[in-house]
Design an enzyme around this catalytic site. Sequence first.
Site, PDB file in Angstrom:
ATOM      1  N   ASP A   1       0.840  -1.208   0.000  1.00  0.00           N
ATOM      2  CA  ASP A   1       0.000   0.000   0.000  1.00  0.00           C
ATOM      3  C   ASP A   1       0.873   1.256   0.000  1.00  0.00           C
ATOM      4  OD1 ASP A   1       0.756  -1.076   2.446  1.00  0.00           O
ATOM      5  OD2 ASP A   1      -0.955  -0.307   3.558  1.00  0.00           O
TER       6      ASP A   1
ATOM      7  N   ASP B   1       1.546  -7.611 -10.570  1.00  0.00           N
ATOM      8  CA  ASP B   1       0.508  -7.400 -11.580  1.00  0.00           C
ATOM      9  C   ASP B   1      -0.192  -6.067 -11.342  1.00  0.00           C
ATOM     10  OD1 ASP B   1      -1.301  -7.821 -13.590  1.00  0.00           O
ATOM     11  OD2 ASP B   1      -2.334  -9.494 -12.652  1.00  0.00           O
TER      12      ASP B   1
ATOM     13  N   ASP C   1       0.257  -2.118 -13.533  1.00  0.00           N
ATOM     14  CA  ASP C   1      -0.780  -1.326 -14.213  1.00  0.00           C
ATOM     15  C   ASP C   1      -0.667   0.131 -13.776  1.00  0.00           C
ATOM     16  OD1 ASP C   1      -1.734  -3.654 -15.370  1.00  0.00           O
ATOM     17  OD2 ASP C   1      -3.837  -3.159 -15.009  1.00  0.00           O
TER      18      ASP C   1
END
Length: 342
Positions: free
Chosen positions: A211, A235, A239
């Site tokens: 986070d 993953d 992005d």
Amino acid sequence: MTKIAVLPCDGAGKEVVPEAIKVLRAAGANFEFEEFEVNADQYLRTGEPIPAAVWPQLLLADSILFGAVGDPRVNDAAYLAGVLLRLRFELDLYVNLRPARLYDDRLSPLRREDRRKIDLLIVRENTEGLYVGMGGRFKRGTDQEVAIQEDLNTALGVSRIVEYAFGVAHREVVMVDKSNAMTYAGALWQERWKAIAEKHPNIKTRHLYVDAAAMQLVRDPTQFEVIVTGNLFGDVLSDLTAELIGGMGIAPSANINPESKRGLFEPVHGTAPDIAGRALVNPIGAILSASMMVRHLGHSDMADAIEGAVKSAIRAGDCTRDLGGSLSTHEVGDAVSKRLRD
Ligand code: GGG
């Protein structure tokens, strides 16, 4: 001659892979390209994600150039797992490299100039974690249903990906996990990371929870050189980093095994069914993936030339709409190829 197995697969993949091959040819790559029918039409017809006759051909290839897999008509996860995850797992392509390099300041959604020199690499573990498909559903379809998805982490798997990250870093490796909440897997990652870091005293290292890493990537992505992390976090974060450099259309990736030298190279984006088939999809992610492939095959000069041509095309505005241009998919392939020939 170097043999490249070509798997455009579905949707946008069918449009961007021919552009990547066009650019490779313009760059002087003397490879034998062989295309195989691995796609949703074939799967719906036969029920086989990768036809049995195709699999041995893929094993014979020096590298695999891949597009994107997925189709709105196929709503079972077995198709994606049977194509992309099978290739990653059975070829043991345990390193997933997802670089994020900003080719032009105008592409970054971040405001401040000093945050825009982004050049980082996510080293994602590619064969373990939550993607291995272990678990199950109990009392399926009832109010008491239980669903379990196992997060698999092995000492070998964690050690080899962390070692790889230290091997490619020049300055610093940031290890990202969620060891404050996922305590068993997190402890293994923490132990292996600390032990491996000690063997690389010239490379700085630090740890971030995932986070905090997401927050820091938006706050100041220029602080990062190499990030090493597990399958799911890699993953998700990649992005985010793709968006920092211009969006999913531009982000390349390599799936490699450094020991066997096998590799599969694919844009980070998926099949983009909303725009596929209308010559709107951006081929840059696929072209840069092809550049990662030739670098992996030992042709660094060719890779540098392709990246230089891409940068020049982007800066000149010779790009698709998502990057602020007005060119079609094949016109971008032509624009990059022309720069390589001139
Ligand atoms: N090149 C990345 C890729 O093929 N990913 C698979 C994926 O996310 N498929 C879902 C989709 O394309 O909709």
